[in-house]
Design a protein around this motif. Structure first.
Motif, PDB file in Angstrom:
ATOM      1  N   ALA A 229       1.277  23.375   0.923  1.00 17.09           N
ATOM      2  CA  ALA A 229       1.367  22.351   2.104  1.00 17.09           C
ATOM      3  C   ALA A 229       0.061  22.186   3.160  1.00 17.09           C
ATOM      4  O   ALA A 229      -0.283  20.943   3.339  1.00 17.09           O
ATOM      5  CB  ALA A 229       2.471  22.748   3.164  1.00 17.09           C
ATOM      6  N   SER A 230      -0.501  23.329   3.246  1.00 16.18           N
ATOM      7  CA  SER A 230      -1.886  23.296   3.868  1.00 16.18           C
ATOM      8  C   SER A 230      -2.752  22.484   3.085  1.00 16.18           C
ATOM      9  O   SER A 230      -3.862  21.494   3.649  1.00 16.18           O
ATOM     10  CB  SER A 230      -2.427  24.731   4.218  1.00 16.18           C
ATOM     11  N   ALA A 231      -3.026  22.718   1.877  1.00 14.62           N
ATOM     12  CA  ALA A 231      -3.749  21.927   0.975  1.00 14.62           C
ATOM     13  C   ALA A 231      -3.946  20.344   1.049  1.00 14.62           C
ATOM     14  O   ALA A 231      -4.681  19.649   1.097  1.00 14.62           O
ATOM     15  CB  ALA A 231      -3.626  22.425  -0.443  1.00 14.62           C
ATOM     16  N   LEU A 232      -2.273  19.943   0.881  1.00 12.60           N
ATOM     17  CA  LEU A 232      -1.999  18.445   1.321  1.00 12.60           C
ATOM     18  C   LEU A 232      -2.625  17.997   2.554  1.00 12.60           C
ATOM     19  O   LEU A 232      -3.181  16.956   2.736  1.00 12.60           O
ATOM     20  CB  LEU A 232      -0.629  18.449   0.916  1.00 12.60           C
ATOM     21  N   ARG A 233      -2.268  18.977   3.665  1.00 12.58           N
ATOM     22  CA  ARG A 233      -2.679  18.296   4.637  1.00 12.58           C
ATOM     23  C   ARG A 233      -4.134  18.339   5.027  1.00 12.58           C
ATOM     24  O   ARG A 233      -4.523  17.394   5.561  1.00 12.58           O
ATOM     25  CB  ARG A 233      -2.013  19.143   5.880  1.00 12.58           C
ATOM     26  N   ALA A 234      -4.907  19.211   4.462  1.00  6.81           N
ATOM     27  CA  ALA A 234      -6.201  19.179   4.656  1.00  6.81           C
ATOM     28  C   ALA A 234      -7.040  17.707   3.920  1.00  6.81           C
ATOM     29  O   ALA A 234      -7.969  17.578   4.259  1.00  6.81           O
ATOM     30  CB  ALA A 234      -6.646  20.332   3.698  1.00  6.81           C
ATOM     31  N   GLN A 235      -5.968  17.145   2.861  1.00  5.41           N
ATOM     32  CA  GLN A 235      -6.591  16.064   2.256  1.00  5.41           C
ATOM     33  C   GLN A 235      -6.178  14.729   3.136  1.00  5.41           C
ATOM     34  O   GLN A 235      -6.063  13.516   2.682  1.00  5.41           O
ATOM     35  CB  GLN A 235      -6.106  15.817   0.871  1.00  5.41           C
ATOM     36  N   GLY A 236      -5.436  14.856   4.262  1.00  2.00           N
ATOM     37  CA  GLY A 236      -5.222  13.700   5.023  1.00  2.00           C
ATOM     38  C   GLY A 236      -3.705  13.290   4.848  1.00  2.00           C
ATOM     39  O   GLY A 236      -3.272  12.315   5.731  1.00  2.00           O
ATOM     40  N   PHE A 237      -2.871  14.177   4.375  1.00  2.00           N
ATOM     41  CA  PHE A 237      -1.398  13.795   4.204  1.00  2.00           C
ATOM     42  C   PHE A 237      -0.480  14.559   5.416  1.00  2.00           C
ATOM     43  O   PHE A 237      -0.541  15.499   5.523  1.00  2.00           O
ATOM     44  CB  PHE A 237      -0.764  14.015   3.049  1.00  2.00           C
ATOM     45  N   ASP A 238       0.326  13.838   6.063  1.00  2.00           N
ATOM     46  CA  ASP A 238       1.047  14.209   7.227  1.00  2.00           C
ATOM     47  C   ASP A 238       2.595  14.067   6.733  1.00  2.00           C
ATOM     48  O   ASP A 238       3.184  13.067   6.100  1.00  2.00           O
ATOM     49  CB  ASP A 238       0.894  13.450   8.392  1.00  2.00           C
ATOM     50  N   PHE A 239       3.403  15.284   7.029  1.00  2.00           N
ATOM     51  CA  PHE A 239       4.623  15.272   6.600  1.00  2.00           C
ATOM     52  C   PHE A 239       5.386  16.332   7.465  1.00  2.00           C
ATOM     53  O   PHE A 239       4.396  17.023   8.121  1.00  2.00           O
ATOM     54  CB  PHE A 239       4.744  15.425   5.020  1.00  2.00           C
ATOM     55  N   TYR A 240       6.754  16.386   7.381  1.00  2.00           N
ATOM     56  CA  TYR A 240       7.280  17.465   8.049  1.00  2.00           C
ATOM     57  C   TYR A 240       7.409  18.661   7.212  1.00  2.00           C
ATOM     58  O   TYR A 240       7.896  18.736   5.943  1.00  2.00           O
ATOM     59  CB  TYR A 240       8.858  17.028   8.309  1.00  2.00           C
ATOM     60  N   ASP A 241       7.267  20.270   7.742  1.00  2.00           N
ATOM     61  CA  ASP A 241       7.930  21.260   6.972  1.00  2.00           C
ATOM     62  C   ASP A 241       9.404  21.168   7.148  1.00  2.00           C
ATOM     63  O   ASP A 241       9.850  20.814   8.431  1.00  2.00           O
ATOM     64  CB  ASP A 241       7.512  22.445   7.947  1.00  2.00           C
ATOM     65  N   TRP A 242      10.153  21.392   6.099  1.00  2.00           N
ATOM     66  CA  TRP A 242      11.566  21.648   6.192  1.00  2.00           C
ATOM     67  C   TRP A 242      12.280  22.738   5.758  1.00  2.00           C
ATOM     68  O   TRP A 242      12.606  22.966   4.700  1.00  2.00           O
ATOM     69  CB  TRP A 242      12.106  20.309   5.315  1.00  2.00           C
ATOM     70  N   GLY A 243      11.908  23.777   6.598  1.00  2.00           N
ATOM     71  CA  GLY A 243      12.441  25.079   6.311  1.00  2.00           C
ATOM     72  C   GLY A 243      11.295  25.871   5.604  1.00  2.00           C
ATOM     73  O   GLY A 243      10.128  25.118   5.097  1.00  2.00           O
ATOM     74  N   PRO A 244      11.503  26.962   5.242  1.00  2.00           N
ATOM     75  CA  PRO A 244      10.345  27.807   4.497  1.00  2.00           C
ATOM     76  C   PRO A 244      10.289  27.219   3.057  1.00  2.00           C
ATOM     77  O   PRO A 244      11.339  27.250   2.612  1.00  2.00           O
ATOM     78  CB  PRO A 244      10.874  29.326   4.723  1.00  2.00           C
ATOM     79  N   GLY A 245       8.987  27.146   2.655  1.00  2.00           N
ATOM     80  CA  GLY A 245       8.764  26.792   1.259  1.00  2.00           C
ATOM     81  C   GLY A 245       9.129  25.268   0.799  1.00  2.00           C
ATOM     82  O   GLY A 245       9.211  24.989  -0.189  1.00  2.00           O
ATOM     83  N   GLU A 246       9.448  24.456   1.984  1.00  2.00           N
ATOM     84  CA  GLU A 246      10.089  23.058   1.692  1.00  2.00           C
ATOM     85  C   GLU A 246       9.206  22.105   2.546  1.00  2.00           C
ATOM     86  O   GLU A 246       9.229  22.324   3.836  1.00  2.00           O
ATOM     87  CB  GLU A 246      11.556  23.275   1.805  1.00  2.00           C
ATOM     88  N   ILE A 247       8.952  20.876   2.099  1.00  2.00           N
ATOM     89  CA  ILE A 247       8.494  19.820   2.887  1.00  2.00           C
ATOM     90  C   ILE A 247       9.468  18.414   2.519  1.00  2.00           C
ATOM     91  O   ILE A 247       9.851  18.571   1.565  1.00  2.00           O
ATOM     92  CB  ILE A 247       7.009  19.681   2.437  1.00  2.00           C
ATOM     93  N   ARG A 248       9.247  17.733   3.539  1.00  2.00           N
ATOM     94  CA  ARG A 248       9.966  16.364   3.586  1.00  2.00           C
ATOM     95  C   ARG A 248       8.773  15.316   3.461  1.00  2.00           C
ATOM     96  O   ARG A 248       8.015  15.132   4.567  1.00  2.00           O
ATOM     97  CB  ARG A 248      10.829  16.003   4.542  1.00  2.00           C
ATOM     98  N   LEU A 249       8.895  14.417   2.287  1.00  2.00           N
ATOM     99  CA  LEU A 249       8.151  13.114   2.523  1.00  2.00           C
ATOM    100  C   LEU A 249       8.941  12.043   2.609  1.00  2.00           C
ATOM    101  O   LEU A 249      10.080  12.049   1.859  1.00  2.00           O
ATOM    102  CB  LEU A 249       7.222  13.350   1.306  1.00  2.00           C
ATOM    103  N   VAL A 250       8.764  10.966   3.256  1.00  2.00           N
ATOM    104  CA  VAL A 250       9.466   9.909   3.365  1.00  2.00           C
ATOM    105  C   VAL A 250       8.700   8.578   3.392  1.00  2.00           C
ATOM    106  O   VAL A 250       7.340   8.590   3.867  1.00  2.00           O
ATOM    107  CB  VAL A 250      10.023   9.721   4.851  1.00  2.00           C
ATOM    108  N   THR A 251       8.784   7.711   2.310  1.00  2.00           N
ATOM    109  CA  THR A 251       7.978   6.494   2.231  1.00  2.00           C
ATOM    110  C   THR A 251       8.718   5.508   2.778  1.00  2.00           C
ATOM    111  O   THR A 251       9.647   5.320   3.060  1.00  2.00           O
ATOM    112  CB  THR A 251       8.120   6.476   0.667  1.00  2.00           C
ATOM    113  N   SER A 252       7.734   4.462   2.953  1.00  2.00           N
ATOM    114  CA  SER A 252       8.258   3.249   3.952  1.00  2.00           C
ATOM    115  C   SER A 252       7.891   1.939   2.982  1.00  2.00           C
ATOM    116  O   SER A 252       7.312   1.977   2.112  1.00  2.00           O
ATOM    117  CB  SER A 252       7.334   3.189   5.117  1.00  2.00           C
TER     118      SER A 252
END
Lengths: 333, 333, 333, 333
Positions: free
Chosen positions: D292-315
């Motif tokens: 998750a940190s690696a993705l954020r370091a590349q400029g992507f923002d998203f929610y952490d959704w509990g341990p080991g889980e992230i949520r991405l929403v597209t528009s």
């Protein structure tokens, strides 16, 4: 022979006498001499200054307290099987103007500080999620288990840390104290309880419960809410007199001991069938459908409590023969 | 000698006896034999099928009825001096979840159909203004005046035209009927009343009022609301038994006649001082501050009711000497 | 030509531009850069630290404020013709969970401190009567009259004495300030106002109003109530941007001056017909039914306001020809 | 690059154009020409007569509907993770005046008819327990799963049997229909839905959602409740115009397809990491904290959704490069 509920038992003769004795003209509402003695009587019992208001039901006591302790946009943490959640027809939502009950698990309807803490931690601290504002515990619980003073204090400590108010539904507090011998003070305000619904109706009273405010500054607001909820009886003296009769000579404790003794007699008849340890006046037994029918055929009434489980409740007035016969019948299953 | 309020009077001995007699085990809440007899008893009295629910206060009776008759976004038309507006701590707003009381004028707290109509006509029929949904009248009124059956019927007729529900606060309906001799049916459902708060507590009862639903389909909802408001007592039999004792041999009517007779005795002592004609058990007198003090100095207690005006209320148990002495004292002013 | 309501006017072009300019991705709800600038922008305008929350309607602004200032069991003193009483569909009862509006008289919908004091004095200090908790005044009033700073301060002084909160419905505060030239600070917090509904929608905004909390500690609770009432828009930046556009270069004041000037032009055309002095942008005229018809026949739209009376409201965008023509038409009646 | 929430995306240019185009004088509130076209436009879309009301938030749409479908003393069955339970700050309790949410489990926030039935069966049919009155389902769910028409119909059938109302939170109904190609009618009223919150704000709208009443008789009551909740905007035309722009040429469907396509592109980049199948525009991925940190370091923002889980929403506006880059970044983890 009814073992349905301590709710259904008759009132103690001294309570009826007190009603008759208070049946003379005096100031209306709660301006009479009996009502005026409540604060002092309970302050004595609890060894600290309290305010005490009579109401006619435990639901009213619980929900008036919760309305003062939790804003409409807050949450009250309680057990999933708490009376306020299961058996009050949504009264907490009504009295609090929409607050939420946040439900916890726990064996025998007891909640543990760790579970409260975890529930709080799950809530994001933002405006989208309802924030906890209060905890309500029932003592003895809906399954007849007891919070001892140290256990309440652990919940109270957590409540303080999290800035939560603490309410105790003491519909059967008398039974709890009769078992533990702890002092009313130790298990309530010294353990962090802000407001207590002190039950008398299940324990020999007729239709008077006491709402005890250890945070005395809440009493004036609750007195207004009591009136606004239609709970300010015009001849309130008859409620106050009942309560005073129950306090007199510790009748409340004597009655609770009788009920508890009856429960112990039944528990000892069925050691292998107990769903929970019997700590107050409720007994939950594992029995088959046929066994339940057999008991009913002998004239015993009680609740079915889920598959293969029944609930027996003993009352202040149940002793001697009926209890012995039921104990024998259980042994004979 | 207290002429403050009929609220403060003692209960009739037969009511206390009934309480004692019902003090035995039976089903909890309203499942007992006494509660089960209420529908039939009131159906007899009202000569039609009704549903009857006990509650402990007039405020609860009034507001439970109003909650069923008026949506949260509606308005209840009532007199500016109605008990629900002036003396129930905002209970109508609480029970209805925010409905509005729309206040009318009228001599002696009586409202006239024309005033109701005018109030309705002032409301624009759009979503910006709260729309009337119900009317509530008090009989006898807060000033002791009576709506006769024909007068109620005129209000009822208007209610029907305007599609408004009609509630009667009958905290002192007994006193009204004792005066007019009209039948309970004529002054209520035959005149268009949907729900009636039938008062007993001011008239010899202890803590039981009856909520009578002529629109019987409302009863189940109100039973839920009663529980949700903490008004379902676990030993409800003691309330039902009181009410049955009051109905038995028309004790309610006998008691009301006594109170009314006392009021007439006082009225006749002060013909020139009466603010309103005395039609029930309340007497409003013009007296100076000095005169009021003089009466108090002789041991009579009562309310000051605005400048130069006092209120006396007589009770079912007041007769003979105390009334004669007050009558004499008034004559001597 | 519409003189119905300033509500119906279009938004100012700069507001539309601001909406378009804010239409890019940012944090949802009120976490965006525009929303984050509101507190500072209004703190500048009011010369003190304030908290400012956007909402979409004046009703929401008024009632969120009142819910924080008055408990469910309290009363809000306001004029009988106040918008919160007359035109908000009972929203105060909904948002406050049942608080009561206590209605005052006063010429042109203005209330005087003496009337507030008298209303408070009429309330017995007991649990039976709803106790006043807040005052709400509208500036400019529903009849276009203005409270000057000294007048607000007199109400504020009384509020302080009686421990009442003070709310101002400023749906047309801009018009009031445009007339008096007084400072926003003087007419609000310096005069004792706790919370202000600052209107923009009637004055060139599209769908954003500001709720200003001078008691900043109220803001967090109100932010929760805003969400709970469904008023936390996910793209709140578009509301904040509108408000900032209205504040920029004092557009709000410029717009209000335009509307007021139009009102003065109309007032000068009808000096003998004015029901109230014209102090803001509303004109109430005495005209016969025939005269009203004659105006309508020339294409002018407006409200009938009771028999023989009409209401004209001017908007920020009304100037020049339409106003001149209406002024001429009135002169020609 | 934000993959936090479709909430935060900009509005579609055509929506902004529609706002500007509707910015002229017309009747206030919902009396304008745009608002007047809504019923017909949605009746066309749903192939039956409906009533459609604009509101500014999904919370308002959901809770206004629930207030009309469930009495204060009733319960609404919904999933434990439903938006109304988790993310509306207790708004259902506020709008319904205290109704209770009865929580169900179910994979991916979907509820099954059998679970609804079981929950109903657990409730004793007495006044002590809150009785179910309505069901609310979310389509697509909070985890991006879809109820197909047949699945809704199964819930609808049960609702009918149990006499429960059925509400659909369609904040992302567009995304659901874009995937299934089913007709709006089939997945709503033909399947038993009584009221639908039809979301536009997450899908290219600015601040207008539609509440669709298939039981058209509910609309008048809800219109009153809308006003009472402060949700009747005075320049409502700007909301109606947005919605009409979204309906025009099925822009709502085009937008939803774009968002869904972006979600599919991401899903295909991470087949082994999907917590749920991707059926709409939400992607839940199993990633480690380092990933998750690696993705954020590349400029992507998203929610952490509990341990080991992230949520991405597209528009609706996310396509091309940003999505491709995120897909690549996920593949490279």
């Amino acid at each position: 022979m009814r073992f349905f509920s301590d709710n259904a038992a008759p009132a103690h003769p001294k309570v009826i006498e007190a009603i008759a004795a208070s049946n003379r003209i005096d100031s209306a509402y709660d301006g009479d001499e009996w009502s005026n003695r409540l604060d002092a009587a309970f302050s004595d019992l609890f060894e600290t200054d309290v305010r005490a208001l009579w109401v006619t039901t435990g639901t009213a006591a619980n929900c008036l307290a919760l309305a003062a302790l939790c804003p409409p946009y807050g949450a009250i943490l309680c057990h999933r099987d708490a009376h306020i959640e299961v058996d009050e027809a949504g009264a907490p939502g009504f009295f609090t103007d929409g607050a939420k009950l946040m439900l916890l698990d726990g064996r025998g309807a007891k909640i543990a500080p760790a579970d409260v803490a975890e529930a709080c931690d799950r809530v994001r601290k933002d405006v989208h999620q309802v924030q906890p504002a209060a905890i309500s515990i029932t003592n003895a619980t809906e399954y007849g288990l007891i919070y001892r003073a140290a256990e309440v204090a652990a919940v109270g400590e957590l409540a303080k840390q999290r800035e939560l108010a603490l309410h105790m539904d003491g519909a059967r507090l008398a039974n709890a104290l009769a078992t533990t011998g702890e002092s009313p003070a130790d298990v309530t305000w010294r353990a962090g309880v802000d407001a207590l619904s002190f039950g008398f109706v299940k324990n020999g009273g007729l239709n008077a419960e006491a709402l005890i405010l250890f945070r005395t500054e809440l009493a004036d607001e609750i007195a207004v809410r009591r009136k606004r909820a239609g709970h300010l009886l015009s001849k309130g003296r008859v409620l106050a007199a009942q309560i005073l009769a129950m306090l007199d000579g510790n009748l409340w404790l004597t009655n609770a001991r009788s009920a508890n003794a009856a429960a112990q007699a039944l528990a000892q008849a069925a050691p292998g069938r107990l769903v929970y340890p019997v700590e107050a006046n409720e007994i939950f037994l594992n029995v088959t459908t046929d066994e339940a029918s057999a008991l009913r055929a002998q004239g015993f009434d009680f609740y079915d409590w889920g598959p293969g489980e029944i609930r027996l409740v003993t009352s202040w007035d149940q002793q001697g023969e009926a209890v012995d016969r039921l104990a024998a019948a259980i042994r004979d299953l």
